[in-house]
Design a protein around this motif. Structure first.
Motif, PDB file in Angstrom:
ATOM      1  N   GLY A 222       0.795  -1.208   0.000  1.00 14.03           N
ATOM      2  CA  GLY A 222       0.000   0.000   0.000  1.00 14.03           C
ATOM      3  C   GLY A 222       0.835   1.269   0.000  1.00 14.03           C
ATOM      4  N   LYS A 223       2.118   1.138   0.349  1.00 14.46           N
ATOM      5  CA  LYS A 223       3.015   2.295   0.354  1.00 14.46           C
ATOM      6  C   LYS A 223       3.885   2.370  -0.903  1.00 14.46           C
ATOM      7  N   ALA A 224       3.811   1.361  -1.761  1.00 13.50           N
ATOM      8  CA  ALA A 224       4.751   1.253  -2.877  1.00 13.50           C
ATOM      9  C   ALA A 224       4.667   2.435  -3.838  1.00 13.50           C
ATOM     10  N   ASP A 225       3.461   2.859  -4.188  1.00 15.45           N
ATOM     11  CA  ASP A 225       3.329   3.964  -5.143  1.00 15.45           C
ATOM     12  C   ASP A 225       3.860   5.261  -4.543  1.00 15.45           C
ATOM     13  N   ALA A 226       3.539   5.525  -3.278  1.00  8.83           N
ATOM     14  CA  ALA A 226       4.012   6.749  -2.626  1.00  8.83           C
ATOM     15  C   ALA A 226       5.531   6.758  -2.519  1.00  8.83           C
ATOM     16  N   VAL A 227       6.122   5.613  -2.201  1.00 11.41           N
ATOM     17  CA  VAL A 227       7.583   5.521  -2.124  1.00 11.41           C
ATOM     18  C   VAL A 227       8.198   5.820  -3.486  1.00 11.41           C
ATOM     19  N   ALA A 228       7.627   5.257  -4.530  1.00 22.53           N
ATOM     20  CA  ALA A 228       8.161   5.496  -5.873  1.00 22.53           C
ATOM     21  C   ALA A 228       8.048   6.962  -6.270  1.00 22.53           C
ATOM     22  N   ARG A 229       6.929   7.606  -5.936  1.00 15.72           N
ATOM     23  CA  ARG A 229       6.773   9.023  -6.260  1.00 15.72           C
ATOM     24  C   ARG A 229       7.745   9.884  -5.461  1.00 15.72           C
TER      25      ARG A 229
END
Length: 251
Positions: free
Chosen positions: A203-210
């Motif tokens: 659930g945190k993967a997209d935010a980490v990538a951004r």
């Protein structure tokens, strides 16, 4: 505002449990080294599920670490403005998980509804505490990141995230409950020698990538706004993203 963050170190562990153990062990090593050098460590804590797991590992590993928690100064990056005994309070969770067990005595909590009449009053009081008992910055600052990219209680597009010339800010209408909070500002969060971002779960993967992308907006992804001290200050900041495999899956 577009910011290109400095190159961080990325540490990936196979599971949340392994991540918690690795971060806790590294934190205790850093604190022991600072104390051996005659310094009084100043650390900033965050809330959240992975933070609680890390805190419990700190409690487990502390007895063998040699760290004197009585001389560690503890701060919080943000807090929910609720009753002092609310389970939502980051400080209460940290005390239950490890602070009380390890004998931490220099713990600076943010205001609750019992000690301040408003988030603005609470933010001003915390700013006074930082000025009186801080040491000009954090030795280690730990921060979570929300699925929306928020950090502390600085949310995407929220006016509180644009606060300048302040140590702390009152937050109303938080998109994540509870609605009223107190948060350190970017200016305060960036006074750190070491910044550790903590994230677990897909659930945190997209935010980490951004947050780690070569380009992007702090307004859209506030975690991009914490880049540590300006190199012109003469103090280099170490930035590490501590992730489990799931949180790192979009990198």
């Amino acid at each position: 505002m577009n910011v290109v963050p400095p190159s961080p170190r990325i540490e990936v562990q196979p599971s949340p449990e392994a991540l918690a153990t690795a971060v806790a062990g590294e934190l205790l090593t850093r604190l022991a080294d600072l104390q051996a050098a005659g310094q009084v460590p100043q650390i900033g804590l965050t809330g959240g599920t992975i933070a609680e797991a890390i805190h419990r590992e700190v409690a487990r590993l502390s007895p063998a670490s040699g760290v004197d928690w009585g001389t560690v100064v503890v701060w919080f990056g943000d807090e929910r403005f609720v009753a002092p005994d609310s389970p939502d309070r980051n400080a209460g969770q940290a005390r239950a998980a490890f602070l009380d067990a390890v004998g931490a005595t220099q713990v600076h909590e943010m205001a609750s509804t019992a000690t301040a009449s408003s988030v603005e009053e609470g933010a001003a009081a915390y700013a006074d505490l930082v000025r009186a008992h801080g040491a000009g910055g954090f030795d280690v600052l730990m921060l979570g990141i929300g699925p929306d990219g928020h950090v502390a209680s600085l949310f995407p597009g929220h006016p509180a995230a644009a606060t300048t010339d302040a140590v702390a800010v009152g937050v109303h209408d938080s998109p994540k409950p509870p609605p009223d909070r107190i948060s350190l500002t970017f200016e305060c969060l960036n006074r750190a020698d070491t910044v550790w971002f903590l994230a677990a779960g897909d659930g945190k993967a997209d935010a980490v990538a951004r947050a780690l992308a070569p380009e992007g907006s702090v307004t859209e992804t506030p975690a991009r706004g914490v880049t540590g001290r300006d190199p012109a200050s003469g103090t280099a900041t170490e930035i590490t993203w501590w992730l489990d495999t799931a949180a790192a899956s979009a990198l």
